[in-house]
Structure formats: C-alpha cells, structure tokens
Design an enzyme around this catalytic site. Structure first.
Site, PDB file in Angstrom:
ATOM      1  N   HIS A 199       0.820  -1.215   0.000  1.00 39.20           N
ATOM      2  CA  HIS A 199       0.000   0.000   0.000  1.00 39.20           C
ATOM      3  C   HIS A 199       0.856   1.269   0.000  1.00 39.20           C
ATOM      4  CE1 HIS A 199       0.905   0.914   4.218  1.00 39.20           C
ATOM      5  NE2 HIS A 199       0.801  -0.385   4.440  1.00 39.20           N
ATOM      6  N   GLU A 255      -1.414  -6.449   7.789  1.00 36.37           N
ATOM      7  CA  GLU A 255      -0.056  -6.197   8.266  1.00 36.37           C
ATOM      8  C   GLU A 255       0.197  -7.018   9.528  1.00 36.37           C
ATOM      9  OE1 GLU A 255       2.950  -5.846   8.147  1.00 36.37           O
ATOM     10  OE2 GLU A 255       3.228  -3.753   7.567  1.00 36.37           O
TER      11      GLU A 255
END
Length: 253
Positions: free
Chosen positions: A11, A89
């Site tokens: 990202h 994450e």
C-alpha cells in the site's frame, strides 16, 4: 520457462507511516503522498499494459484504497476483489501507535530492529488497557474469527503462518488455473509470500525492504517458482530511494 505472472504492491504511505508510528492492525488512512504513490502505481501498471482477473487485499483501508486506485486508474474496477484479514499487516501489539524513532531512542535501535525485523520474536502483546485495543480487537470486521485466531501481537513468523494458508488454499490455485492475480497488501504479509516463493532464509527476509506503492512483478513457472528475479515497475532511482526510506524507519533521529 515463465507461464504465470504475479503482481503485488505494498500500500501507499499511510498517515501513520508519515508519522513514523507502528501501525499494524490500526486502520490508518493513506496520506496525500500515499494516495499519489497509488496513482503512480496505477500508471505504471497501465503503461505496462497489465490486465488482471482477480485481486486480493487485506481488510485495512490503506491496502484496499491502494487497490481501488490501481483498478480505477487502469479501468478494471469491475474485477472481483477478495478481502481477508490473513493479508493484514503484522500485528505490532503493545507497540501500536508508538513513534518508531522515539521507541528507538528509549529502547535502542537494536531492540527496535529485533521487534520490527526478527523472524520469531514478537513485540509486547496489546492488552485490554491499550488505547487501541477496542478499535482493533473488538472490531466487527474480526467477529468471524475463530477462538485463538485473533492475535494480540505477532512476530514475522506468526504473520507468515496465518498468511501462507490463504496463499496455498486460495491464491496459488487461481494462478495455476491461469488467472492473472494482483495482490495489494502490506510490508510483512507480502514479505511472507516473497519468502515462500524464493525459499529465502529467515535472516534474508529480515533484511528485505519492500517500498510503498511500487508494483512488484514475478514471472513464475508451473510450480509457481520464480523464473526471473523480482522486478519493480518504476525507475531505478525511485525504487532505490523508497527501499532506503523503509530501511531507515527504525533508526533514532
């Protein structure tokens, strides 16, 4: 001989990346820079004339919005998108929300590097008193997780252990079936996939820095083994600077 292509992208920069804070499962937005990185990723993919059949991302908006931006910029917003917590994450536990440079100054750069980059040593767990406990552990998006699946902290080993089953069961069969796959996820979940694809050692994966918002391309054989080194869609200088910036995150100022 290459028979499949896989494209992955970390990202774009988030607001917490910008503030140099441990983000993990906190649902930070893209920063202005991150939104621009996502647009550049879209342009790089468009310039390379790459098309996809199915996309995968996490349940965190910084990855989802990066994917949206890429699909919008390449006129592929109609593609099916699978969102899963398994591509989230790494969960930074009790470190979530702390400034990385301040933490390095307090605990030492080596300790922060151990927490950030060691393969099997997790950070301190996030307890119920943590300011972000409710906004993460009690979030509706995780209501379907089975007992024991919701972490309070993770090492890189833990992150890979929950990401790889999804790769093996869901993503890999799609690639083998000839589907062109795009994954928009996070530094550590993508690190797990890279480690698996390349057979990297625990030590080598600790030192791998994936830049934000720059597409990573793999050419794979029928067994999904790389036939060429990973390559980045972007000019060499941009890629080098981005990787250096990621490596510098855990250093005291």
């Amino acid at each position: 001989m290459s028979t499949h292509r896989l494209v992955m992208v970390r990202h774009g920069e988030s607001t917490w990346n910008q503030e140099n804070r441990f983000c993990g499962w906190f649902d930070a937005e893209l920063s202005e820079k991150g939104a621009e990185e996502a647009k550049k990723a879209a342009q790089a993919i468009k310039d390379a004339k790459m098309e996809f059949d199915i996309c995968y991302t996490s349940v965190l908006k910084r990855a989802i919005r990066t994917l949206w931006t890429i699909l919008d910029g390449t006129d592929q917003m109609w593609l099916p998108v699978v969102r899963t917590w398994r591509l989230n994450e790494r969960h930074y536990g009790g470190l979530t929300g702390l400034n990385k440079a301040e933490t390095a100054a307090k605990h030492g750069e080596e300790q922060v590097k151990i927490w950030r980059r060691s393969f099997d040593i997790p950070p301190p767990p996030m307890d119920e008193k943590h300011p972000y406990y409710k906004s993460i552990s009690k979030e509706r998006r995780y209501a379907g997780l089975k007992a024991g699946e919701l972490p309070t902290c993770e090492s890189l080993k833990d992150t890979i252990a929950r990401a790889l089953p999804f790769w093996n069961d869901e993503i890999a069969p799609q690639i083998k079936a000839g589907k062109r796959v795009l994954i928009a996820a996070h530094g550590n979940s993508l690190r797990g996939i890279v480690k698996h694809l390349e057979g990297m050692s625990d030590q080598a994966i600790m030192e791998l820095n994936l830049p934000t918002g720059i597409p990573i391309v793999y050419e794979l054989d029928q067994a999904l083994k790389p036939t060429k080194p990973m390559r980045f869609l972007g000019d060499e200088e941009t890629v080098r600077k981005a990787m250096e910036a990621v490596a510098a995150q855990g250093k005291a100022k």
